[in-house]
Structures are given as C-alpha cells and as structure tokens.
Design a protein around this motif. Structure first.
Motif, mmCIF file in Angstrom:
data_model
loop_
_atom_site.group_PDB
_atom_site.id
_atom_site.type_symbol
_atom_site.label_atom_id
_atom_site.label_comp_id
_atom_site.label_asym_id
_atom_site.label_seq_id
_atom_site.Cartn_x
_atom_site.Cartn_y
_atom_site.Cartn_z
ATOM 1 N N ARG A 1 0.856 -1.203 0.000
ATOM 2 C CA ARG A 1 0.000 0.000 0.000
ATOM 3 C C ARG A 1 0.876 1.231 0.000
ATOM 4 N N GLU B 1 1.269 4.008 1.360
ATOM 5 C CA GLU B 1 0.839 4.766 2.546
ATOM 6 C C GLU B 1 1.619 6.075 2.626
ATOM 7 N N VAL C 1 7.033 -0.505 12.345
ATOM 8 C CA VAL C 1 6.392 -1.473 11.437
ATOM 9 C C VAL C 1 4.864 -1.489 11.558
ATOM 10 N N PHE C 2 4.317 -0.527 12.306
ATOM 11 C CA PHE C 2 2.853 -0.479 12.403
ATOM 12 C C PHE C 2 2.245 -0.201 11.027
ATOM 13 N N ARG C 3 2.857 0.700 10.288
ATOM 14 C CA ARG C 3 2.332 1.033 8.960
ATOM 15 C C ARG C 3 3.496 1.114 7.989
ATOM 16 N N THR C 4 3.572 0.163 7.080
ATOM 17 C CA THR C 4 4.676 0.114 6.130
ATOM 18 C C THR C 4 4.108 0.005 4.712
ATOM 19 N N PHE D 1 3.904 -5.200 3.554
ATOM 20 C CA PHE D 1 3.696 -5.846 4.856
ATOM 21 C C PHE D 1 3.062 -7.208 4.614
ATOM 22 N N GLN E 1 0.397 -10.053 5.410
ATOM 23 C CA GLN E 1 -0.931 -10.237 5.990
ATOM 24 C C GLN E 1 -1.189 -11.712 6.228
ATOM 25 N N GLU F 1 -5.329 -0.571 15.673
ATOM 26 C CA GLU F 1 -5.761 -1.848 15.070
ATOM 27 C C GLU F 1 -4.617 -2.851 14.900
ATOM 28 N N LEU F 2 -4.903 -4.057 15.378
ATOM 29 C CA LEU F 2 -4.011 -5.200 15.151
ATOM 30 C C LEU F 2 -4.561 -6.038 14.003
ATOM 31 N N GLU F 3 -5.873 -6.187 14.016
ATOM 32 C CA GLU F 3 -6.532 -7.100 13.092
ATOM 33 C C GLU F 3 -7.972 -6.633 12.883
ATOM 34 N N GLY F 4 -8.474 -6.813 11.657
ATOM 35 C CA GLY F 4 -9.884 -6.503 11.397
ATOM 36 C C GLY F 4 -10.637 -7.799 11.156
ATOM 37 N N ALA G 1 -8.540 -10.639 9.296
ATOM 38 C CA ALA G 1 -7.384 -10.170 8.521
ATOM 39 C C ALA G 1 -6.377 -9.531 9.469
ATOM 40 N N ALA G 2 -5.250 -10.214 9.642
ATOM 41 C CA ALA G 2 -4.257 -9.744 10.617
ATOM 42 C C ALA G 2 -2.965 -9.356 9.913
ATOM 43 N N GLY G 3 -2.153 -8.559 10.577
ATOM 44 C CA GLY G 3 -0.856 -8.157 10.029
ATOM 45 C C GLY G 3 0.260 -8.797 10.842
ATOM 46 N N ARG H 1 2.321 -5.913 12.663
ATOM 47 C CA ARG H 1 1.621 -5.347 13.835
ATOM 48 C C ARG H 1 1.546 -6.345 14.976
#
Ligand code: ATP
Length: 457
Positions: free
Chosen positions: A190, A192, A199-202, A205, A207, A274-277, A316-318, A321
């Motif tokens: 993404r 971003e 590494v929270f938002r890269t 990443f 999934q 958020e860790l996972e949706g 859906a997890a990362g 994260r």
C-alpha cells in the motif's frame, strides 16, 4: 531483582532495541533509507516465522475446516475493478504549496507541518494547502517489455482477493462445504503516506488472512465465533488481555463491502490501534467477481438441492503489527545487582532463540563440552552458542532478544556432567544433568505459560 516501572516501554525504545540486536532496521540505509520500509535481520526473521507458524497452527493445525492457499501477488487487473479497490481504495490527500509536502487530509491534527514541527499542517500563516484529492493506495506496474504498450497491473493491496478468485477451484478439490475457510499468508502493498510508527504502517507488509465461507443465515454467528477466537489467539501468544480489546466499527467507518467489522486493538505506546480486522463481508466479493468474470461463484449442495452464494467472514491480521504488539508487550526493564537490564519477556513460542548455550570461560575444556551440549539441543530447539565476552554481557544479550533459557557450562560440568539452567524471567538457576537437558527444556518450554508481566501485576 527490582522492577523499574509499571510499563517502561516506548516506541523509541522498541525501535532502538530492534536495531541494536538486529531484529528490524530501516531498509536501504546506505542510501539514507526509504519511507516506511524495514528489513528483518536474523532474530526478526525467526520471530516473524514464529508468529506466522502460530497463525497457521490456529488455522489448519488446530482445526479441520480450513485449507491453505498461496495466490499470486500480481493478479488480473479486472480483479481490482471488481473488488472496488480501483475506484475506492483511496486516502484523501492535500499538498502544501509552501513546503511541498503531502499530508492525509483526515490526519492533519496528528501530523507535523513541514516548516514548523511544533504546528500542524494548515496552522501557520505560511501554510498553503490545496483542496483534498483522493489518492489510490495501490502500487501500479506494467506487464510487458514496453511500458507504454504493456498492461497496467497492481501489486495486491490485500491477500483476500486471490482467495475469492480461486474459490471455485479450491471448492473443486478441497472436499469441503460451507462452513469452511481458505487461509493465506503473504505480502501486500500500500502506498501509505502517513508516517509509519515503525512497522505499524509500512509500504509492504505481510498479511495473514482467512476467508470463511458460510451459509448466509449463519454469517452473524460465525462472525461472533471468529471475534472471540481471534482475540483469544493473541492471549495465547502471551499478550496481556487488558492490553487487548475488540472495537466494533461505527456505521460510517465500515468498508464498502462490510456489513459489520470489529477490530482487535492493542494498547501500543502510540495508543489503542488496530491489530486485526474481523469483517462480515456478506456475499459482496463472490458476487462481484461472478459479475465481472462471468463465472458462477456459488455453492451447490447436492444433498439438499440448495444453491447459494456463500457469505464471508474474514479475520485479517498483520504480521508486523502482531510482532510489534508482542515486542511492546514483552518489553521490560529491571535492575539486577545495581545494573539495569532490558528484557523481552516473550512467550517461549514466539522467542526467536529458545535456549542459549554458554561456556562460563573460554578454556579448560568448557567450550568443547558446551559445543557438545549445543549439538545435542539444536536439532530439537532453535538454539544458539555463544562464547564471546563476559558471562554477564552474554546473559544481557540473550535477555534483550527474549531467550527464555540460558544453559551455562562451568568447571563443575566437567566433573559431574551437570549444567545450570537460567530462567530469563525469574533469574533462578538450577542444575540439570546434561543427559536430561533436551527433555527438561522441552517440558519447560511447552508448559502452560502466562505473561510474567501479568503474573507480577
Ligand atoms: P488501517 O486502518 O490501520 O490503515 P486497515 O483497516 O486498512 O488498517 P485492513 O485492510 O483491515 O487494514 O488490513 C488487515 C490488517 O493488515 C490490519 O489489521 C493490519 O494488521 C495489517 N495492515 C494493513 N495495512 C498495513 C500497513 N500499511 N502496514 C502494516 N500492516 C498493515
């Protein structure tokens, strides 16, 4: 041993520790780095592998209603038309004509202005922000040798769509019927813009996504099942339950495909995030891909004669994260004999190295015996041998990468073939016969485990 603080962790400390011990560090560093992109060193790779293994264990080891898949990163471009990503996977962005920087319009209050770091974009008299424009987060590339004549394709922004494209194929050979799931782990991409928080938002990443296909009238029930199941998974990895919560999305937050989503959130040093949706995607994806491809994507129950488009529940997890949550949760500082210690009290299952084998001194036959012990363990456990530096420094090093046990070979070991086993969390040491070590360590690592931070609270 004296504990230093109730919760000593900060994001800066985690970043520094990860770099110091080579777990995770900025990518392309010799060229000055590249935005929101990190590389994983030896211990980071092992930790990442343990997270992914634990996820596969929960998906296909502990249950029989899920199958695995590994789909391509670059799919047919129509995929993203059908999924809605081409039109709708966007962030609103504004440009500042004064400083030349670009900001997420919906995050201005959290961002620093390019010229005056103490202010937010738009707050100084010099700021000159454009109107917000929608900016697609998908990375584009081209298939074919000539860019102009080639086909535009996209690096997948989520792994889920590959699962929907293969639904019919998998259904044909998996010998499963709804409710059943298809799980996959892989890289997503993404573009971003928001600063990353490590590494929270890269930009790229990993999934861990699972699409669970269910009869339509069972979707809500399965959504609730997966909410509980996924929250429990983090607790089973040793993360403190009071640092985890489920947060249902408000109606205006829901993605275009979702009728209900809840996030598993963790209390990171940056706050609850958020860790996972876990989404109830309804029949949106299968219906869209059926429409765009002309293929029937449905389930026919030969027993009941019933035909329907399954509904989908998606956890859906990362990976990044999850690693970051595990690292933040495990980070601790205490004092031993007047010296400060940093320790990662990681769940043994996640710990990159399970046992370190250390000769007390590098002479008198101790290294030879230590090598023998190391060789007897390394086939069974991720073990490390280290003979360099004082024993105290070697313990500190293992504490900082979260090694649950250190086995030390001393002069007595040569006399009676016993060694000391040091526990990372309690610092207790006991003597164990060398011949019993594989069984003793195996049992200690496998025993039910609770976060030492929780136990101490
Ligand atoms: P956010 O709102 O934080 O951008 P999201 O809701 O867009 O995340 P999803 O599309 O639900 O995220 O993706 C599922 C999971 O993938 C997230 O919970 C997160 O763990 C991970 N993830 C998503 N985007 C990123 C990213 N840029 N970097 C690291 N992990 C990510």
């Amino acid at each position: 041993m004296r504990r230093m603080a109730a919760d000593a962790v900060t994001m800066d400390k985690i970043v520094a520790l990860c770099k110091r011990r080579g777990l995770i560090f900025p990518a392309s560093e010799i060229y000055g780095g590249i935005a929101n992109t990190y590389d994983y060193g030896h211990y980071g790779v092992l930790l990442k592998r343990n997270v992914i293994d634990a996820w596969w264990q929960a998906m296909i080891g502990d249950r029989t209603d899920i199958v695995a898949l590994d789909s391509a990163i670059i799919q047919h471009p129509r995929t993203w038309e059908a999924s809605g990503h081409l039109a709708g996977f966007t962030d609103p962005l504004v440009d500042c004509k004064t400083c030349g920087q670009r900001f997420r319009a919906d995050h201005l209050g959290e961002l620093a202005c390019g010229r005056k770091p103490s202010k937010h974009p738009g707050e100084t008299p010099e700021c000159d922000l454009t109107e917000a424009r929608e900016f697609n987060l998908m990375f584009e590339t081209t298939i074919g040798p000539v860019k102009e004549a080639g086909a535009t394709v996209y690096l997948r922004p989520e792994t889920a769509q590959g699962i929907f494209l293969d639904f019919k194929t998998v259904l044909g050979f998996a010998r499963k019927k709804p409710p059943f799931g298809i799980a996959q782990v892989g890289k997503s991409f993404r573009n971003e813009i928001t600063p990353g928080n490590f590494v929270f938002r890269t930009l790229e990443f990993e999934q861990m996504e699972m699409e669970f296909f269910v009869p339509p009238d069972k979707a809500q029930q399965w959504h609730e099942h997966w909410l509980k199941e996924r929250l429990d998974w983090y607790v089973r990895l040793g993360i403190r339950p009071d640092y985890l919560k489920l947060r249902p999305h408000d109606a205006d937050e829901l993605s275009h495909y979702s009728s209900a989503t809840s996030d598993v959130e963790y209390l990171y040093p940056i706050g609850w995030s958020e860790l996972e949706g876990i989404a109830n995607r309804g029949d949106f994806d299968l219906t869209q891909h059926a429409k765009f491809s002309g293929e029937k994507l449905e389930y026919f129950d030969t027993a009941s004669g019933e035909r329907y488009v399954p509904h989908v529940v998606e956890p859906a997890a990362g990976v990044g994260r999850t690693m970051l949550a595990a690292l933040c949760d495990a980070y601790d500082e205490d004092e031993i004999g007047g010296e400060q210690r940093t320790v990662l009290k990681l769940h043994p299952r996640l710990a990159p190295i399970k046992v370190a084998v250390l000769p007390l001194v590098r002479k008198d036959g101790q290294p030879e015996l230590a090598r023998e012990v190391f060789d007897s363990l390394r086939g069974q456990l991720q073990a490390e041998y280290d003979e360099g530096g004082t024993i105290g420094r070697r313990y500190r090093r293992q504490d900082e990468i979260g090694t649950p046990y250190c086995v030390t070979i001393d002069h007595q070991s040569l006399e009676d073939r016993t060694v000391t086993v040091r526990d990372r969390d309690t610092l207790e040491q006991d003597r164990v016969p060398i011949d019993d070590l594989p069984a003793t360590l195996g049992a200690r690592l496998a025993s039910p485990w609770e976060s030492p931070k929780l136990a101490a609270a």
